[in-house]
Design an enzyme around this catalytic site. Sequence first.
Site, PDB file in Angstrom:
ATOM      1  N   GLY A 243     -74.594  36.982  27.099  1.00 43.45           N
ATOM      2  CA  GLY A 243     -75.595  35.969  27.407  1.00 43.45           C
ATOM      3  C   GLY A 243     -76.087  35.299  26.145  1.00 43.45           C
ATOM      4  CB  CYS A 244     -79.372  33.817  25.294  1.00 43.58           C
ATOM      5  SG  CYS A 244     -80.233  33.099  23.887  1.00 43.58           S
ATOM      6  CG  PHE A 245     -76.072  33.442  20.158  1.00 45.14           C
ATOM      7  CD1 PHE A 245     -77.257  32.731  20.128  1.00 45.14           C
ATOM      8  CD2 PHE A 245     -74.909  32.790  19.728  1.00 45.14           C
ATOM      9  CE1 PHE A 245     -77.310  31.419  19.690  1.00 45.14           C
ATOM     10  CE2 PHE A 245     -74.944  31.470  19.282  1.00 45.14           C
ATOM     11  CZ  PHE A 245     -76.151  30.791  19.267  1.00 45.14           C
TER      12      PHE A 245
END
Length: 218
Positions: free
Chosen positions: A56-58
């Site tokens: 997902g969002c890093f």
Amino acid sequence: MSFLDSYRKKTLMPSTDEALPGRAQPIPTSATHFVNSRPLKEPWPEGYKQVLFGMGCFWGAERLFWQVPGVYVTAVGYAGGVTPNPTYEETCTGLTGHAEVVLVVYDPKVVSLDELLTLFWEEHDPTQGMRQGNDIGTTYRSVIYTFDKADRDVAEKSREAYSQALAGRGLGPITTEIEDAPELYYAEDYHQQYLAKNPNGYCGLRGTGVSCPIPLAQ
């Protein structure tokens, strides 16, 4: 374009013809880690290993790993797609094919790949395909990219073990992509260690609540 059409577009991998052209030169990024001041690029200390995780969002994923004892350095970037040297804005279009990933460089004498994989599996939902929670698109897919065959075998065995654990709770199947590591394109400076620079920033990590049964080395 309807919501459904937009969703489909963002969750389909682009072909080579559809992908954005990118550029020949890397985009500017940090030289050192904001938290520990170590270099973000090779060479690494002798004997250290590396792995790429997409969950997902890093932003949140990177913070998860830089706090682990034995992890030397982390960095965020884009990998697994077509477009060379993409920008963040380009990856958000879904037309680069890249996933947001975290590079984890670690000392295997202190922390094992199995221990890192346990964190990976437990701290996100690997059953969601081309999304992670409210973050929708190919850039948010679950991936593990390894740098040698032995590590890939370890990752694949861990996927099998966690798949069985999820199935026992009525969840699954796992959609995580496990491949040999492609080229990593480092993300822009402001994305590196984002949640250290912005402690109240967005973190979308949400696990399934199912423990990973990987046996850890003693």
